[in-house]
Structures are given as structure tokens and as C-alpha cells.
Design a protein around this motif. Structure first.
Motif, mmCIF file in Angstrom:
data_model
loop_
_atom_site.group_PDB
_atom_site.id
_atom_site.type_symbol
_atom_site.label_atom_id
_atom_site.label_comp_id
_atom_site.label_asym_id
_atom_site.label_seq_id
_atom_site.Cartn_x
_atom_site.Cartn_y
_atom_site.Cartn_z
ATOM 1 N N ASP A 101 -17.826 4.171 -60.394
ATOM 2 C CA ASP A 101 -17.365 3.587 -61.659
ATOM 3 C C ASP A 101 -16.081 2.788 -61.507
ATOM 4 O O ASP A 101 -15.733 1.999 -62.392
ATOM 5 N N GLN A 102 -15.361 2.992 -60.414
ATOM 6 C CA GLN A 102 -14.117 2.242 -60.205
ATOM 7 C C GLN A 102 -13.842 2.138 -58.710
ATOM 8 O O GLN A 102 -14.038 3.099 -57.973
ATOM 9 N N LEU A 103 -13.380 0.951 -58.308
ATOM 10 C CA LEU A 103 -13.061 0.728 -56.901
ATOM 11 C C LEU A 103 -11.859 -0.205 -56.816
ATOM 12 O O LEU A 103 -11.784 -1.197 -57.545
ATOM 13 N N PHE A 104 -10.924 0.124 -55.955
ATOM 14 C CA PHE A 104 -9.760 -0.722 -55.728
ATOM 15 C C PHE A 104 -9.909 -1.429 -54.385
ATOM 16 O O PHE A 104 -10.363 -0.823 -53.416
ATOM 17 N N TYR A 105 -9.490 -2.698 -54.368
ATOM 18 C CA TYR A 105 -9.450 -3.442 -53.110
ATOM 19 C C TYR A 105 -8.025 -3.943 -52.917
ATOM 20 O O TYR A 105 -7.521 -4.745 -53.698
ATOM 21 N N ASP A 106 -7.354 -3.435 -51.891
ATOM 22 C CA ASP A 106 -6.005 -3.867 -51.543
ATOM 23 C C ASP A 106 -6.135 -5.056 -50.599
ATOM 24 O O ASP A 106 -6.517 -4.896 -49.441
ATOM 25 N N GLN A 107 -5.838 -6.249 -51.107
ATOM 26 C CA GLN A 107 -6.018 -7.463 -50.317
ATOM 27 C C GLN A 107 -5.063 -7.526 -49.137
ATOM 28 O O GLN A 107 -5.418 -8.037 -48.076
ATOM 29 N N SER A 108 -3.847 -7.007 -49.302
ATOM 30 C CA SER A 108 -2.858 -7.055 -48.220
ATOM 31 C C SER A 108 -3.295 -6.197 -47.034
ATOM 32 O O SER A 108 -3.159 -6.598 -45.883
ATOM 33 N N LYS A 109 -3.802 -5.009 -47.324
ATOM 34 C CA LYS A 109 -4.213 -4.082 -46.264
ATOM 35 C C LYS A 109 -5.701 -4.200 -45.942
ATOM 36 O O LYS A 109 -6.176 -3.517 -45.038
ATOM 37 N N GLU A 110 -6.428 -5.029 -46.716
ATOM 38 C CA GLU A 110 -7.874 -5.175 -46.564
ATOM 39 C C GLU A 110 -8.534 -3.802 -46.585
ATOM 40 O O GLU A 110 -9.281 -3.425 -45.684
ATOM 41 N N TRP A 111 -8.261 -3.047 -47.658
ATOM 42 C CA TRP A 111 -8.692 -1.662 -47.759
ATOM 43 C C TRP A 111 -9.357 -1.419 -49.107
ATOM 44 O O TRP A 111 -8.866 -1.864 -50.130
ATOM 45 N N LEU A 112 -10.472 -0.695 -49.125
ATOM 46 C CA LEU A 112 -11.191 -0.312 -50.342
ATOM 47 C C LEU A 112 -11.066 1.191 -50.542
ATOM 48 O O LEU A 112 -11.181 1.954 -49.569
ATOM 49 N N TYR A 113 -10.884 1.623 -51.795
ATOM 50 C CA TYR A 113 -10.778 3.056 -52.038
ATOM 51 C C TYR A 113 -11.022 3.381 -53.515
ATOM 52 O O TYR A 113 -10.908 2.519 -54.385
ATOM 53 N N THR A 114 -11.385 4.626 -53.756
ATOM 54 C CA THR A 114 -11.528 5.166 -55.099
ATOM 55 C C THR A 114 -11.383 6.681 -55.031
ATOM 56 O O THR A 114 -11.561 7.272 -53.973
ATOM 57 N N ASN A 115 -11.053 7.279 -56.172
ATOM 58 C CA ASN A 115 -11.046 8.739 -56.259
ATOM 59 C C ASN A 115 -12.098 9.203 -57.274
ATOM 60 O O ASN A 115 -12.158 10.360 -57.622
ATOM 61 N N LYS A 116 -12.950 8.289 -57.704
ATOM 62 C CA LYS A 116 -14.034 8.580 -58.650
ATOM 63 C C LYS A 116 -15.265 9.081 -57.893
ATOM 64 O O LYS A 116 -15.390 8.882 -56.690
ATOM 65 N N PRO A 117 -16.219 9.702 -58.602
ATOM 66 C CA PRO A 117 -17.472 10.117 -57.955
ATOM 67 C C PRO A 117 -18.199 8.907 -57.363
ATOM 68 O O PRO A 117 -18.208 7.823 -57.962
ATOM 69 N N VAL A 118 -18.787 9.098 -56.191
ATOM 70 C CA VAL A 118 -19.484 8.021 -55.491
ATOM 71 C C VAL A 118 -20.835 8.505 -54.977
ATOM 72 O O VAL A 118 -21.054 9.697 -54.784
ATOM 73 N N SER A 119 -21.694 7.521 -54.743
ATOM 74 C CA SER A 119 -22.962 7.739 -54.064
ATOM 75 C C SER A 119 -23.037 6.673 -52.984
ATOM 76 O O SER A 119 -22.968 5.480 -53.286
ATOM 77 N N PHE A 120 -23.149 7.106 -51.716
ATOM 78 C CA PHE A 120 -23.109 6.171 -50.591
ATOM 79 C C PHE A 120 -24.386 6.328 -49.777
ATOM 80 O O PHE A 120 -24.643 7.376 -49.200
ATOM 81 N N LYS A 121 -25.180 5.268 -49.767
ATOM 82 C CA LYS A 121 -26.454 5.285 -49.057
ATOM 83 C C LYS A 121 -26.290 4.570 -47.726
ATOM 84 O O LYS A 121 -25.963 3.398 -47.669
ATOM 85 N N THR A 122 -26.497 5.322 -46.655
ATOM 86 C CA THR A 122 -26.485 4.743 -45.312
ATOM 87 C C THR A 122 -27.934 4.592 -44.862
ATOM 88 O O THR A 122 -28.865 4.880 -45.624
ATOM 89 N N GLU A 123 -28.136 4.223 -43.630
ATOM 90 C CA GLU A 123 -29.497 4.089 -43.100
ATOM 91 C C GLU A 123 -30.203 5.441 -43.040
ATOM 92 O O GLU A 123 -31.407 5.538 -43.251
ATOM 93 N N GLU A 124 -29.440 6.514 -42.779
ATOM 94 C CA GLU A 124 -30.027 7.843 -42.612
ATOM 95 C C GLU A 124 -29.845 8.766 -43.804
ATOM 96 O O GLU A 124 -30.655 9.661 -44.034
ATOM 97 N N ASP A 125 -28.736 8.628 -44.571
ATOM 98 C CA ASP A 125 -28.365 9.628 -45.568
ATOM 99 C C ASP A 125 -27.983 9.001 -46.904
ATOM 100 O O ASP A 125 -27.583 7.830 -46.979
#
Length: 184
Positions: free
Chosen positions: A131-155
């Protein structure tokens, strides 16, 4: 002679007083207008295409149908009310896509806050939903502390929080609540 000097001084004081009296007006409405204009955007742009570069190379590209420019604020920002698409390019120029219903770009901190139905599709077809994602352009970093669902090739990994560099070489779901192994 002293009467004449007193007369001139009295006339000068009278002229100054009358001038001051007539120059004063009700400026309360003007003050109210200033307050309103500070809360309004100084500009609205349609069909936006913002590019972020480092050493002449595009590292991120933000597209939106409409954005509001609040750069007149003490803490300036741009608000993307009709959704936004963010393309992030890695060192090999591979593109990952972040789509959200709403976004804010904070000028002073180089932070992009993407909200509501955020979906990342990486260059290698991994998919993150939150539901929320931050992108720090200076550090080129993505992060959130919200619930996530991450689909990889296996899981399919569910959890609370996500951290990754913009190349997704170290993508990590934080506080994992469940893992489902996908079958081919």
C-alpha cells in the motif's frame, strides 16, 4: 516668528496625519487571500514526464497524467493525484516499474512516496505489492514498513516491510509472515 514656525510645524503634522489616515485600509481580506494562495498549488501540469539523472544518465523516470506543484511551501513537494508510474534503471539500463494510484515527491529530501495499490515489477519479473513504498533517489533505495506480498520465480513471500536497492540484487521481505512455494 515663533508663531509662524509653530504654524508650519502644525501644518506638516496635520498633512502627515491626514495622509496616514487615508492611506490605511482594511487589508484583512488581502491577508486572507495570501493564506489561501499559500495552501494552493502554484501550478498544475498535465502529462508529466520527470527524469532523474546522475552524471548524465537517467536513473529514474516518473510519469503521471497530472501533478500539483507545491514548491511555494516551506517544505516543497509535488503531488501526483491521478496515479504515477516510476521507471527505475539499474547500471545495465534494465528497467523496473513501480505503479501507484498516488505519489508525492519531496524536493529537499529526494524522496518519492508512492501510495495505494503500489505494484513493482522488476526487470526479471519479480512482483511486489503493497500500500505504500518509498524510493530514496539519493541512495537509490526502495523500502516500506507496510504489509507486502513479494512473488519471486520460486516463492510467494508475505510479510511486513521490504528493503531493496534499485537493482533488486538484495531485495528482502522483512518480518516474513508466510512463504508459499510455487510449482511450475
Amino acid at each position: 516668528m515663533t508663531k509662524r514656525v509653530t504654524y508650519y510645524i502644525l501644518n506638516i503634522v496635520t498633512v502627515i496625519t491626514v495622509t496616514m489616515f487615508f492611506s490605511c485600509n482594511d487589508s484583512f481580506k488581502q491577508v486572507q487571500k495570501i493564506g489561501i494562495s499559500e495552501n494552493e498549488p502554484i501550478g498544475i501540469e498535465y502529462k508529466t514526464n520527470l527524469k532523474y539523472t546522475d552524471s548524465g544518465k537517467v536513473i529514474a523516470n516518473l510519469l503521471s497524467n497530472k501533478y500539483l506543484d507545491y514548491s511555494n511551501r516551506d517544505f516543497p513537494f509535488y503531488e501526483f493525484t491521478d496515479g504515477a508510474t516510476l521507471y527505475i534503471y539499474d547500471k545495465e539500463n534494465r528497467k523496473s516499474t513501480v505503479v501507484a494510484d498516488y505519489a508525492i515527491v519531496y524536493n529537499e529530501t529526494n524522496l518519492i512516496d508512492m501510495q495505494n495499490n503500489v505494484v513493482i515489477t522488476t526487470h526479471d519479473n519479480r512482483v511486489l505489492k503493497t500500500d505504500q513504498l518509498f524510493y530514496d533517489q539519493s541512495k537509490e533505495w526502495l523500502y516500506t514498513n507496510k504489509p507486502v506480498s513479494f512473488k519471486t520465480e520460486e516463492d510467494l513471500i508475505n510479510g511486513n516491510g521490504f528493503d531493496s536497492n534499485s537493482e533488486f540484487t538484495n531485495a528482502e521481505v522483512l518480518e516474513v509472515t508466510g512463504i508459499i512455494t510455487l510449482e511450475d
